[in-house]
Design a protein around this motif. Structure first.
Motif, short mmCIF file in Angstrom:
data_model
loop_
_atom_site.label_atom_id
_atom_site.label_comp_id
_atom_site.label_asym_id
_atom_site.label_seq_id
_atom_site.Cartn_x
_atom_site.Cartn_y
_atom_site.Cartn_z
N GLY A 7 0.85 -1.18 0.00
CA GLY A 7 0.00 0.00 0.00
C GLY A 7 0.88 1.22 0.00
N ILE A 8 0.60 2.18 -0.87
CA ILE A 8 1.42 3.39 -0.96
C ILE A 8 0.63 4.59 -0.47
N ALA A 33 -3.10 -1.19 -2.65
CA ALA A 33 -3.82 -0.07 -2.04
C ALA A 33 -3.06 1.23 -2.22
N VAL A 34 -3.82 2.32 -2.32
CA VAL A 34 -3.21 3.65 -2.39
C VAL A 34 -3.95 4.57 -1.43
N CYS A 35 -3.21 5.54 -0.90
CA CYS A 35 -3.79 6.51 0.02
C CYS A 35 -3.37 7.91 -0.39
N LEU A 42 -6.49 9.64 -6.32
CA LEU A 42 -7.06 8.30 -6.13
C LEU A 42 -7.71 7.80 -7.41
N GLN A 43 -8.40 8.67 -8.10
CA GLN A 43 -9.03 8.28 -9.36
C GLN A 43 -7.98 7.94 -10.41
N LEU A 56 -8.69 7.60 1.66
CA LEU A 56 -8.43 9.01 1.93
C LEU A 56 -7.68 9.19 3.26
N SER A 57 -7.70 8.16 4.09
CA SER A 57 -7.09 8.21 5.42
C SER A 57 -5.99 7.16 5.53
N PHE A 58 -4.80 7.59 5.98
CA PHE A 58 -3.69 6.66 6.17
C PHE A 58 -4.02 5.64 7.25
#
Length: 337
Positions: A7-8, A33-35, A42-43, A56-58
């Protein structure tokens, strides 16, 4: 485990490059996953990289993402807190430089790494993964230039990025922590000793706005090591020809020079203007191969159950020295470590 699920956090200018590599270039990486605080970023990850888990939240990513490791490419001010949180959640961690903006942050990271010794932790000193720098290190190790006693190293960005950097200075720690940490790490790596004395000078010669923020657009530093060796480390935000990173290692029997001319390729143009060639535009173009090698090292270290060469103490040392350079620059005096 056949692949490492990652996850980045952070999808800015460099974060997007990291994400692309993890999703498409590093064979044993699985970017799951991305944050980002930015919905548009994000899109982008969803549409361009087909990443299934968006946050949207780490904190939410740490709690709910199906991952083995966390890749931190957020703003410098968040590196330490996010790295510590990820380690405490049981994840392997890659963190971009600088590891922390204060020695307190760095100490907390080192403590967290020690308490989670079964997890891989890597700081993003990408130049150590560049083929030319690695070859130079091999030559130094085999005694090809005798005993190294002087490192000259510089990091110069295009002037056109100065406006962007003005905003970044407010939270990024300034020119020494943002730009010279790589040169600091290289100097320690090649000399094999710790810096004990710093004297830094600089000013805002082209963009006076940096001075208003207590920073500079061009700097130079003279450092002395515990073993008596020296380093001259410089940085510039005002290169007009291209991104110009190069390093010189002087030894008792010879000299190594790495990337002294920032050519994009081997083509030289002969015309009415003389002889000229295109220059590299930014740091990623110069170190693209190294960024991929760095990601592979992180992933393979996890899969093979081994520790990378770069450790948390290297991150702390770079921050400590960059802070001393900043102090010397601001106070106009020699700083002893």
């Amino acid at each position: 485990m056949e692949k490492v699920k990652i996850g980045i956090v952070g999808l800015g200018r460099l974060g997007k490059r990291h994400a692309f590599n993890l999703a498409n270039v590093v064979p044993k990486a699985n970017l799951r996953a991305v944050c980002s605080l930015n919905e548009a970023e994000l899109q982008w990850a969803k549409n361009e990289l087909e990443i299934p888990q968006l946050f949207l939240s780490f904190e939410d990513m740490l709690a709910h993402a199906d991952i083995d490791a966390v890749w931190i490419a957020s703003s410098s001010a968040f590196h330490a807190s996010q790295a510590k949180a990820a380690l405490e959640h049981g994840f392997h961690v890659f963190v971009e430089k600088p590891m922390g903006l204060t020695l307190k942050e760095c100490a907390e990271i080192e403590h967290a790494v020690q308490n989670h010794n079964d997890q891989v932790f890597l700081v993003g000193f990408v130049r150590r993964f560049d083929p030319s720098y690695r070859y130079a290190k091999e030559l130094v190790a085999t005694g090809a230039i005798g005993t190294p006693f002087l490192v000259r190293s510089q990091t110069c960005d295009l002037d056109e990025y100065a406006e962007f950097q003005l905003e970044f200075v407010k939270t990024g720690g300034g020119i020494f922590l943002d730009m010279n940490v790589h040169d600091i790490d290289l100097a320690r790596w090649f000399i094999g000793s710790e810096i004990k004395e710093i004297y830094a000078k600089g000013a805002s010669y082209v963009h006076p706005e940096f001075a208003k923020l207590g920073d500079a657009d061009n700097t130079v530093c003279l450092a002395t090591f515990e073993n008596g060796a020296m380093a001259i480390l410089s940085a510039s935000r005002t290169a007009f020809h291209g991104h110009d990173t190069h390093t010189e290692i002087v030894g008792s029997k010879g000299i190594l020079k790495i990337g002294m001319t920032p050519r994009r390729n081997r083509v030289e143009v002969f015309d009415s203007m003389g002889v000229h060639s295109d220059c590299i535009r930014d740091f990623y173009e110069r170190f693209e191969e190294a960024f991929i090698a760095e990601a592979r090292e992180f992933v393979e270290s996890i899969l093979e159950g081994r520790k990378p060469e770069i450790i948390a103490r290297d991150g702390t040392a770079a921050t400590r020295i960059a802070m001393a350079m900043t102090e010397s620059f601001k106070k106009g005096k020699v700083v002893y470590m």
